[in-house]
Motif scaffolding. Sequence first.
Motif, PDB file in Angstrom:
ATOM      1  N   UNK A 119      13.294  -4.636   6.032  1.00 51.47           N
ATOM      2  CA  UNK A 119      12.336  -5.860   6.378  1.00 51.47           C
ATOM      3  C   UNK A 119      11.212  -5.579   7.481  1.00 51.47           C
ATOM      4  N   UNK A 120      11.373  -4.283   8.257  1.00 44.36           N
ATOM      5  CA  UNK A 120      10.898  -4.131   9.838  1.00 44.36           C
ATOM      6  C   UNK A 120       9.812  -3.569   9.469  1.00 44.36           C
ATOM      7  N   UNK A 121       9.459  -2.640   8.083  1.00 45.70           N
ATOM      8  CA  UNK A 121       8.156  -2.446   8.268  1.00 45.70           C
ATOM      9  C   UNK A 121       7.583  -3.224   7.013  1.00 45.70           C
ATOM     10  N   UNK A 122       8.144  -3.959   6.397  1.00 46.94           N
ATOM     11  CA  UNK A 122       7.690  -5.250   5.857  1.00 46.94           C
ATOM     12  C   UNK A 122       5.362  -5.076   5.878  1.00 46.94           C
ATOM     13  N   UNK A 123       5.231  -5.051   5.430  1.00 50.83           N
ATOM     14  CA  UNK A 123       3.178  -5.730   5.085  1.00 50.83           C
ATOM     15  C   UNK A 123       3.641  -5.213   6.979  1.00 50.83           C
ATOM     16  N   UNK A 124       3.406  -4.048   7.248  1.00 50.86           N
ATOM     17  CA  UNK A 124       3.273  -3.649   8.322  1.00 50.86           C
ATOM     18  C   UNK A 124       2.760  -1.999   7.694  1.00 50.86           C
ATOM     19  N   UNK A 125       1.228  -2.126   8.259  1.00 50.00           N
ATOM     20  CA  UNK A 125       0.495  -0.685   7.946  1.00 50.00           C
ATOM     21  C   UNK A 125      -0.162  -0.090   9.308  1.00 50.00           C
ATOM     22  N   UNK A 396       3.867   4.871  -0.781  1.00 47.51           N
ATOM     23  CA  UNK A 396       4.405   2.723  -0.450  1.00 47.51           C
ATOM     24  C   UNK A 396       5.450   3.326  -0.553  1.00 47.51           C
ATOM     25  N   UNK A 397       5.433   1.827   0.398  1.00 46.97           N
ATOM     26  CA  UNK A 397       6.493   1.957   0.620  1.00 46.97           C
ATOM     27  C   UNK A 397       7.402   1.144   0.274  1.00 46.97           C
ATOM     28  N   UNK A 398       9.399   1.281  -0.628  1.00 49.07           N
ATOM     29  CA  UNK A 398       9.761   0.508  -0.976  1.00 49.07           C
ATOM     30  C   UNK A 398      11.086  -0.316  -0.254  1.00 49.07           C
ATOM     31  N   UNK A 399      12.112  -1.406  -0.717  1.00 53.15           N
ATOM     32  CA  UNK A 399      13.567  -1.778  -0.152  1.00 53.15           C
ATOM     33  C   UNK A 399      14.075  -1.596  -1.215  1.00 53.15           C
ATOM     34  N   UNK A 411       5.184  -2.121   1.385  1.00 55.60           N
ATOM     35  CA  UNK A 411       4.327  -1.987   2.343  1.00 55.60           C
ATOM     36  C   UNK A 411       3.021  -1.348   1.564  1.00 55.60           C
ATOM     37  N   UNK A 412       1.674  -0.241   2.172  1.00 56.55           N
ATOM     38  CA  UNK A 412       0.998   0.436   1.068  1.00 56.55           C
ATOM     39  C   UNK A 412       0.009   1.155   2.473  1.00 56.55           C
ATOM     40  N   UNK A 413       0.154   2.383   2.760  1.00 54.65           N
ATOM     41  CA  UNK A 413       0.061   2.782   3.784  1.00 54.65           C
ATOM     42  C   UNK A 413      -1.818   4.147   3.047  1.00 54.65           C
ATOM     43  N   UNK A 414      -2.647   3.475   4.059  1.00 51.07           N
ATOM     44  CA  UNK A 414      -3.765   4.054   3.290  1.00 51.07           C
ATOM     45  C   UNK A 414      -3.828   5.945   3.755  1.00 51.07           C
ATOM     46  N   UNK A 415      -3.673   6.746   1.996  1.00 56.31           N
ATOM     47  CA  UNK A 415      -4.436   8.516   2.624  1.00 56.31           C
ATOM     48  C   UNK A 415      -5.001   9.102   1.335  1.00 56.31           C
ATOM     49  N   UNK A 416      -5.927   9.589   1.484  1.00 55.21           N
ATOM     50  CA  UNK A 416      -6.682  10.045   0.721  1.00 55.21           C
ATOM     51  C   UNK A 416      -5.549  11.655   1.231  1.00 55.21           C
TER      52      UNK A 416
END
Length: 463
Positions: A119-125, A396-399, A411-416
């Motif tokens: 939950x501490x990482x939720x919606x945090x990019x 992609x981060x999952x709980x 959450x999703x962290x953009x990376x190419x």
Amino acid sequence: MPSNFFLRKKAKSASTKRKKDDADVSNKKKKHEKIKPSQEEISSDEDDSGHDPGYPEESSSEEETEQEKKLRLAKKYIAKIEEEEREKNSLDDTREAVAQRLKEEALEEAGRLLKKKAHEYENVVPEPAAIFRGHKLSITALAMSTSEKFFFSAAKDCFIIKWSTEEKKKLKAIPCVKKGTDETKPGHSGHILSLALSSDDKFLASGCSNNIINIWNPETLEHLKTFKGHKGAITGLVFQRNTHQLISSSSDRSLKLWNLDEMGYVETLFGHQDEIHGIDCFIGENVVTCGGRDNTVRIWKIAEESQLVFQGHGKFLAVKKKKEYVVGRRGFTYFCLNTFELDPSSLGTQKKKPLSKITLAHGEDQESEVPNWIVSVASLQNTDLVASGSKDGFIRLWRRDDDTHTLVPISRIPVEGFVNSMKFSPSGKYLIAGIGQEHRLGRWWRIKEAKNSIVLYSWPNKS
């Protein structure tokens, strides 16, 4: 004859003593008196220990039983914890804090501790804290130190590079060994596919497509040993926690155990019917592996020389997590994440089927409509936080949800590029991702826009 000799010497000695004058006798007595106090001081050392002779710990140490020793050490440890918690809490809160801490440590030792951290990482990019470039080809493997001060990367260019997370710069490198050159020179001439660092940061292991494992000193990058024995590429390496026992997986379908204290081979484990593509460790001597083509995940109980087989549908590519393992599955028609609840107390009675499936976890390729393969999976140890990487443009981060036993996207962290490897630091402050233009195991696709690099993500509020 010897007996008479000593008798004569004795008699001669007595005769000589009788001839000595009074002055000599007097000097001898004075000399003896000077030595005597020193002798008395030595003989009293046993009592001069700085403690009361009646102190229980000192007087009973020789007679202390193993149970009494454990009890004494336990009391000492609890007293230490109480002192630490007393500085943070009131008396009543201190007792509760000590009890909770002891409970968590017992669960962690048994591999059953699960902290709520996702939950501490939720919606945090997070923005990249640093981008490290030094490899010419796709990054394939990463290893993070327990201290979080440095990490290692390996790539298809056959280089191993040591990086500083604090100074955000390259520290040292192990160059590749070109084919046809001096074969005695330490290094790799084939694509490096796996790295592992022991929990005390004493040994670094690397494995390549040329079927060899090299052991290095992480501090100096000095070469220590080369292990040969696998007949296929080294696809995975892992150290058993708090030990120097290394386990390797290979495309030759086998696992091998190596003892780095003695720098020797231990044994080989067979069971998979095709290439092994991932490996990780349980608490103790349990190891989990996933087969790339035989559709199985296997739990190896090394001490008992047995294994448990978990059947799946598709091709497993990645495996990671302690107690609960998250498995990336490659299929020709769909793609999913499978979660297996691997509770050591119920391994013999469980149904050995996935608790849940997430279909097309990273979507499909827009042009070919082929599912995006999950290339890497990472988890924050003893927590409900999981990360997965593919080539769809996101980490992609999952709980892990306790009620539904499934993974919930947070959450999703953009990376190419291809996310070929990922590691969380022990505290959860960092996530390092190895990015490549190509998949770590092949050249099915190529993303020209991607940069072969390591991206360091940081959550500053984590400690």
